[in-house]
Design an enzyme around this catalytic site. Structure first.
Site, mmCIF file in Angstrom:
data_model
loop_
_atom_site.group_PDB
_atom_site.id
_atom_site.type_symbol
_atom_site.label_atom_id
_atom_site.label_comp_id
_atom_site.label_asym_id
_atom_site.label_seq_id
_atom_site.Cartn_x
_atom_site.Cartn_y
_atom_site.Cartn_z
ATOM 1 N N HIS A 78 1.174 -106.724 49.382
ATOM 2 C CA HIS A 78 0.599 -107.852 48.633
ATOM 3 C C HIS A 78 -0.316 -107.285 47.554
ATOM 4 O O HIS A 78 -1.500 -107.042 47.783
ATOM 5 C CB HIS A 78 -0.175 -108.764 49.600
ATOM 6 C CG HIS A 78 -0.688 -110.032 48.974
ATOM 7 N ND1 HIS A 78 -0.906 -111.178 49.699
ATOM 8 C CD2 HIS A 78 -1.045 -110.329 47.697
ATOM 9 C CE1 HIS A 78 -1.377 -112.127 48.896
ATOM 10 N NE2 HIS A 78 -1.479 -111.633 47.676
ATOM 11 N N HIS A 80 -0.756 -107.623 43.245
ATOM 12 C CA HIS A 80 -0.348 -108.141 41.930
ATOM 13 C C HIS A 80 -0.626 -107.037 40.917
ATOM 14 O O HIS A 80 -1.788 -106.633 40.754
ATOM 15 C CB HIS A 80 -1.155 -109.383 41.570
ATOM 16 C CG HIS A 80 -1.011 -110.491 42.568
ATOM 17 N ND1 HIS A 80 -0.146 -111.552 42.400
ATOM 18 C CD2 HIS A 80 -1.621 -110.694 43.775
ATOM 19 C CE1 HIS A 80 -0.239 -112.359 43.443
ATOM 20 N NE2 HIS A 80 -1.115 -111.864 44.301
ATOM 21 N N HIS A 258 2.875 -117.249 48.534
ATOM 22 C CA HIS A 258 1.469 -117.424 48.885
ATOM 23 C C HIS A 258 1.328 -118.811 49.524
ATOM 24 O O HIS A 258 1.797 -119.806 48.949
ATOM 25 C CB HIS A 258 0.580 -117.395 47.637
ATOM 26 C CG HIS A 258 0.336 -116.031 47.067
ATOM 27 N ND1 HIS A 258 1.335 -115.170 46.726
ATOM 28 C CD2 HIS A 258 -0.829 -115.387 46.778
ATOM 29 C CE1 HIS A 258 0.796 -114.048 46.242
ATOM 30 N NE2 HIS A 258 -0.519 -114.156 46.261
ATOM 31 N N GLU A 261 -3.887 -119.791 51.727
ATOM 32 C CA GLU A 261 -5.051 -119.027 51.249
ATOM 33 C C GLU A 261 -6.171 -120.061 51.084
ATOM 34 O O GLU A 261 -7.145 -120.056 51.841
ATOM 35 C CB GLU A 261 -4.735 -118.339 49.915
ATOM 36 C CG GLU A 261 -5.896 -117.561 49.308
ATOM 37 C CD GLU A 261 -5.570 -116.982 47.912
ATOM 38 O OE1 GLU A 261 -4.595 -117.434 47.275
ATOM 39 O OE2 GLU A 261 -6.324 -116.082 47.449
ATOM 40 N N ASP A 339 -4.292 -107.195 47.174
ATOM 41 C CA ASP A 339 -4.181 -108.372 46.304
ATOM 42 C C ASP A 339 -4.422 -108.024 44.831
ATOM 43 O O ASP A 339 -3.462 -107.749 44.109
ATOM 44 C CB ASP A 339 -5.148 -109.468 46.781
ATOM 45 C CG ASP A 339 -4.673 -110.872 46.438
ATOM 46 O OD1 ASP A 339 -3.582 -111.003 45.891
ATOM 47 O OD2 ASP A 339 -5.412 -111.847 46.728
ATOM 48 N N ASP A 340 -5.680 -108.071 44.388
ATOM 49 C CA ASP A 340 -6.025 -107.766 42.987
ATOM 50 C C ASP A 340 -7.210 -106.807 43.005
ATOM 51 O O ASP A 340 -8.349 -107.190 42.701
ATOM 52 C CB ASP A 340 -6.412 -109.062 42.257
ATOM 53 C CG ASP A 340 -5.288 -110.081 42.294
ATOM 54 O OD1 ASP A 340 -4.327 -109.922 41.519
ATOM 55 O OD2 ASP A 340 -5.359 -111.011 43.118
HETATM 56 N N1 HPA Z 1 -3.570 -116.098 45.032
HETATM 57 C C1 HPA Z 1 -2.786 -116.784 44.197
HETATM 58 N N2 HPA Z 1 -2.378 -116.295 43.041
HETATM 59 C C2 HPA Z 1 -2.756 -115.066 42.698
HETATM 60 C C3 HPA Z 1 -3.566 -114.317 43.529
HETATM 61 C C4 HPA Z 1 -3.985 -114.863 44.762
HETATM 62 O O1 HPA Z 1 -4.722 -114.267 45.578
HETATM 63 N N3 HPA Z 1 -3.760 -113.152 42.891
HETATM 64 C C5 HPA Z 1 -3.076 -113.190 41.737
HETATM 65 N N4 HPA Z 1 -2.470 -114.349 41.616
HETATM 66 ZN ZN ZN Z 2 -2.007 -112.641 45.953
#
Ligand code: HPA
Ligand code: ZN
Length: 396
Positions: A78, A80, A258, A261, A339-340
């Site tokens: 996971h 991006h 996703h 969350e 994630d990011d």
């Molecule tokens: N959630 C949804 N979209 C996203 C995320 C995330 O954590 N990171 C980058 N795009």
């Molecule tokens: Zn994500």
């Protein structure tokens, strides 16, 4: 080129109707009693003892957990790629491409990373991505991530990219995918990191736009393994994309999404039943619904959990409140991911270390998380067995 509408004025490329106020603040999780009802003490104990007569946590002292985390082979599922854009590279690319940023320094950019929820992050994330213009930019971004991943002993990556973030501002699909795949290919050759590429649809945009993106992707079918769904979750349920995902599966793509969350457990059900996904990205809100937990356990549908992201975006107040340990104890195939990482304060190794400390995870938890990631990956059975054997070796 005109200045990037970037953080300063609160301007956003999204119409206000695309924004949703967070109406479902996340509870830290259900009271233990609801978990114990379903996965009672004896079952948890049974799981621990089934792992062997001398559990790894009895053999590996807590001082050595840092070493264990560093040396276990890891799979990142996971990630991006646009979320690996470090402020330093953002400044460099802005300069290289003649784009004016509203911030004078790297420190100024970092100071802006104070998010209140998913949307407040996405506004900044999409604005930042506008410095990515040329194939070389996408290559450099991906290569920088792979070098960092290699230093965390990441051996396999399944990375997301968001074509619409780029094609909607006039960058061609081929510029994006050629740059990313060029670096991934070099990463496999030079760093030994295997990969799969997952194309995400932006869920705040229309299903028609997603379908068009899917059609555009067919020219690159051999380079894209799966499709996913990301961006603003609340108000954009998985059901909005049923036809797109049906078509994607008919074209041979695997699917992930996703869900859970910020969105409710019902979005996880929809991702499973309507989109027929192989994995749920995030999914942490599943613990609010015991029947959903049962389903995830029975089918061993993996969750790609991102602890530091969840705290930065206020899904949990602190890392100590995170439900990762409860997910594992419930028998869910949970994994740790970043994630990011450029926005959330740490790559995968840091996620492992910080969550281990915050939740007092033991060696068996760490080993389970590492094994789960390879089991949950899109690698062949043979490769999964090879990596799992390496994890077993690292445990001793
Ligand atoms: N959630 C949804 N979209 C996203 C995320 C995330 O954590 N990171 C980058 N795009
Ligand atoms: Zn994500």
């Amino acid at each position: 080129m005109s200045p990037v509408p970037w953080i300063f004025s609160g301007s956003s490329r999204f119409a206000s109707s695309d924004r949703e106020t967070k109406t479902h603040p996340l509870l830290p999780g259900p009271p233990t009693s609801s978990l114990t009802d379903r996965f009672g003490q004896t079952q948890i104990e049974k799981k621990i003892y089934e792992r062997g007569s001398t559990p790894a946590f009895a053999r590996i002292g807590s001082m050595n957990l840092t070493g264990l985390i560093a040396r276990i082979p890891k799979a990142e599922l996971h990630l991006h790629i646009e979320g690996t854009l470090e402020p330093e590279m953002m400044m460099q690319l802005a300069r290289r491409n003649g784009i004016e940023l509203a911030y004078a320094s790297v420190e100024d950019i970092r100071r802006a990373y104070d998010f209140t929820d998913l949307q407040s992050f996405l506004d900044i994330y999409y604005a930042g991505a506008q410095v990515l213009i040329r194939e070389q930019d996408f290559y450099d971004l991906t290569w920088a991530y792979l070098e960092r991943a290699a230093s965390d002993n990441v051996r396999h990556v399944e990375i997301f990219f968001d074509p619409q973030t780029h094609t909607d501002r006039g960058i061609s699909f081929s510029t994006v995918i050629d740059g990313i795949c060029g670096a991934l290919q070099d990463g496999e050759t030079r760093l030994g990191i295997t990969y799969r590429l997952i194309m995400c649809f932006l869920r705040h945009l229309s299903a028609d736009a997603a379908m068009q993106t899917l059609e555009d992707s067919l020219s690159y079918r051999d380079r894209i393994h799966a499709v996913g769904l990301d961006s603003s979750e609340l108000g954009h349920p998985p059901s909005k994309f049923v036809q797109v995902f049906d078509r994607a599966r008919s074209e041979g793509y695997l699917t992930v999404a996703h869900a859970g969350e910020e969105g409710p457990p019902d979005y996880i059900w929809q991702a499973l039943d309507a989109l027929k996904v192989e994995r749920i990205d995030h999914g942490v809100r599943c613990l609010e619904d015991p029947a959903l937990v049962q389903r995830l356990v029975d089918k061993q549908t993996p969750l790609t959990v991102c602890p530091l992201s969840n705290v930065k975006l206020r899904v949990f107040d602190t890392l100590e409140d995170h439900n990762l340990k409860r997910l594992l104890d419930a028998g869910i195939c949970a994994t740790v991911n970043s994630d990011d990482p450029a926005y959330f304060g740490g790559y995968i190794g840091e996620n492992f270390l910080r969550v281990q400390q915050a939740l007092d995870l033991n060696a068996d938890d760490i080993l389970s998380l590492a094994r789960n990631a390879f089991a949950a990956s899109f690698l062949s059975g043979r490769d999964k067995r090879r990596y799992t054997a390496e994890i077993d070796q690292a445990a001793h």
